[in-house]
Scaffold this motif. Structure first.
Motif, short mmCIF file in Angstrom:
data_model
loop_
_atom_site.label_atom_id
_atom_site.label_comp_id
_atom_site.label_asym_id
_atom_site.label_seq_id
_atom_site.Cartn_x
_atom_site.Cartn_y
_atom_site.Cartn_z
N LEU A 1 0.85 -1.19 0.00
CA LEU A 1 0.00 0.00 0.00
C LEU A 1 0.89 1.24 0.00
N ASP A 2 1.28 1.65 -1.23
CA ASP A 2 2.19 2.80 -1.32
C ASP A 2 1.41 4.11 -1.15
N GLY A 3 2.04 5.06 -0.47
CA GLY A 3 1.39 6.36 -0.27
C GLY A 3 0.43 6.31 0.90
N SER A 4 0.64 5.33 1.79
CA SER A 4 -0.37 5.06 2.83
C SER A 4 -0.58 6.25 3.75
N ILE B 1 7.20 16.88 -8.69
CA ILE B 1 8.34 16.79 -7.78
C ILE B 1 7.93 17.53 -6.50
N ASN B 2 8.48 17.12 -5.37
CA ASN B 2 8.14 17.79 -4.12
C ASN B 2 8.98 19.06 -4.00
N GLU B 3 8.40 20.19 -4.37
CA GLU B 3 9.15 21.45 -4.37
C GLU B 3 9.43 21.94 -2.95
N ARG C 1 2.01 19.11 -10.80
CA ARG C 1 0.99 18.21 -10.22
C ARG C 1 1.72 17.24 -9.31
N TYR C 2 1.53 17.35 -8.00
CA TYR C 2 2.22 16.46 -7.06
C TYR C 2 1.27 16.06 -5.95
N ILE C 3 0.90 14.77 -5.95
CA ILE C 3 -0.08 14.28 -4.98
C ILE C 3 0.62 13.75 -3.73
N GLY C 4 1.86 13.31 -3.91
CA GLY C 4 2.59 12.69 -2.79
C GLY C 4 2.24 11.22 -2.64
N SER C 5 1.64 10.66 -3.68
CA SER C 5 1.33 9.22 -3.73
C SER C 5 1.85 8.75 -5.08
N LEU C 6 2.93 7.95 -5.04
CA LEU C 6 3.64 7.61 -6.29
C LEU C 6 2.73 7.04 -7.36
N VAL C 7 1.88 6.08 -6.97
CA VAL C 7 1.03 5.41 -7.97
C VAL C 7 0.09 6.43 -8.62
N ILE D 1 6.30 14.22 -16.44
CA ILE D 1 7.46 13.60 -15.79
C ILE D 1 7.29 13.64 -14.28
N PHE D 2 7.64 12.49 -13.65
CA PHE D 2 7.68 12.41 -12.19
C PHE D 2 9.15 12.29 -11.80
N ILE D 3 9.58 13.09 -10.85
CA ILE D 3 10.98 13.04 -10.41
C ILE D 3 11.04 12.92 -8.89
N TYR D 4 11.70 11.85 -8.41
CA TYR D 4 12.14 11.87 -7.02
C TYR D 4 13.66 11.72 -7.08
N PRO D 5 14.39 12.84 -7.09
CA PRO D 5 15.84 12.80 -7.38
C PRO D 5 16.65 12.48 -6.12
N GLY E 1 18.10 8.90 -3.37
CA GLY E 1 16.68 8.98 -3.70
C GLY E 1 15.88 8.33 -2.57
N LYS E 2 14.57 8.45 -2.59
CA LYS E 2 13.73 7.88 -1.52
C LYS E 2 13.06 6.59 -1.96
N LEU E 3 12.72 6.51 -3.24
CA LEU E 3 11.90 5.39 -3.71
C LEU E 3 12.73 4.12 -3.86
#
Ligand code: P6P
Length: 330
Positions: free
Chosen positions: A115-118, A208-210, A241-247, A259-263, A271-273
């Motif tokens: 359950l990602d983004g829980s 991306i999480n700014e 557009r950043y929801i904070g839930s990867l899926v 594009i989704f970036i978690y650098p 990285g976190k993922l």
């Protein structure tokens, strides 16, 4: 009018395009779809079932585990493990590998994030299950070990995700394109709704999480600033557009482009993922849909894994957008 094709029927049709197929992978995918229905049942009524809130434990990531994480993890392990088709499993919620309840007979390995983004569950934001399937490296299931879980993403035989959102969808690939199925609760089936999903060559969204701006490397800052400049010829500025839930973030960009970036950041230098059950399965899907997935330099599915829970920077989405982002990283 959509043809009423269930996901189980679609798995069978896909199997027919693999003459050498034994039907075992079809059975695995059916097991995953069944587990997804069990998880969905709880997720969609989470607010009512008093299963919200912290379970009071922490997972191997050191993160607070919400009851629904725990529930989803157990459901997937038991619902899938009982048929003995998987010799081994690896989950974000478990430090070591999992030998399914039934003895090791299957020839496959399942890696998953239950359950990602829980952290979004309590506020009714979409969350997701992500899965990745490999064949065992050897012939004897009873000898399966963690090395069977540490194969390159390019060795995946299937990958997918379930997004528990305004509607519940399951999206998967076995290397023959990407196909999406929407759950119809009136009949309890995932029905084909998005056949042969392809991601636009270039998008107009970046994710991306700014809030991590102070932790970003200058190359990432330069790219994000490039996206914010006005230049109609290159479709800029992009929208964020950043929801904070990867899926949820990935699914939107898969359908609309972007594009989704978690650098790599100062807080998360790698990285976190997670490579094995987040980046690799989504990379398989993204490439099958015509997109691109790298760590800013190297193709995600070419990375040689060394640990089950290893992290990776992730640049994933429309090919032109990921290539442009990479050009700032060199
Ligand atoms: P941040 C959720 O916790 C998650 O693992 C992914 O679903 C999401 O993309 C990312 O972390 C969000 O992380 O640091 O932006 O809150």
């Amino acid at each position: 009018m959509n043809k009423l094709i269930t996901i189980e029927r679609h798995f069978l049709e896909q199997q027919k395009s693999h003459p050498e197929a034994t039907g075992e992978l079809t059975d695995l995918l059916n097991d995953v779809a069944f587990a997804a229905k069990l998880v969905r049942r709880e997720v969609v009524r989470a607010g009512l079932a008093d299963i919200l809130g912290m379970a009071g434990t922490t997972n191997v990531q050191g993160e607070e585990v919400k009851k629904l994480d725990l529930f989803a993890n157990e459901k997937i392990i038991n619902a899938i493990g009982q048929h003995g088709r998987f010799a081994l499993m690896g989950s974000e919620e478990n430090e070591g590998t999992i030998i399914p309840p039934k003895n090791q007979t299957g020839r496959y390995v399942l890696l998953f994030d239950p359950l990602d983004g829980s952290s979004n569950i309590d506020v009714n934001v979409s969350v997701g299950t992500i899965f990745s399937i490999y064949r065992l490296t050897g012939d004897d299931p009873s000898q399966a070990d963690v090395n069977d879980c540490l194969q390159k993403g390019s060795e995946q035989v299937a990958a997918g995700y379930v997004i528990y959102g305004s509607s519940v969808m399951m999206v998967y690939t076995t290397g023959n394109g990407v196909h999406g199925f929407t759950y119809d609760p009136t009949i309890g089936e995932f029905l084909l709704s998005h056949e042969n999903i392809t991601i636009p060559e270039q998008g107009k969204y970046y994710s991306i999480n700014e809030g991590s701006w102070q932790q970003l490397h200058s190359s990432t800052i330069d790219y994000i600033n490039y996206l914010k400049e006005e230049d109609k010829a290159t479709g800029r500025p992009y929208s964020t557009r950043y929801i904070g839930s990867l899926v949820a973030d990935f699914h939107r960009n898969l359908l609309t482009g972007g594009i989704f970036i978690y650098p790599a950041t100062r807080k998360h230098p790698d990285g976190k993922l997670r490579l094995m059950y987040e980046a690799n399965p989504l990379a398989f899907i993204c490439e099958q849909a015509g997109g691109r997935a790298t760590n800013g330099k190297t193709r995600i599915m070419d990375i040689d894994p060394t640990e089950l829970h290893q992290r990776t920077p992730l640049y994933i989405g429309s090919t032109q957008d990921v290539l442009k982002a990479e050009s700032f990283e060199h």
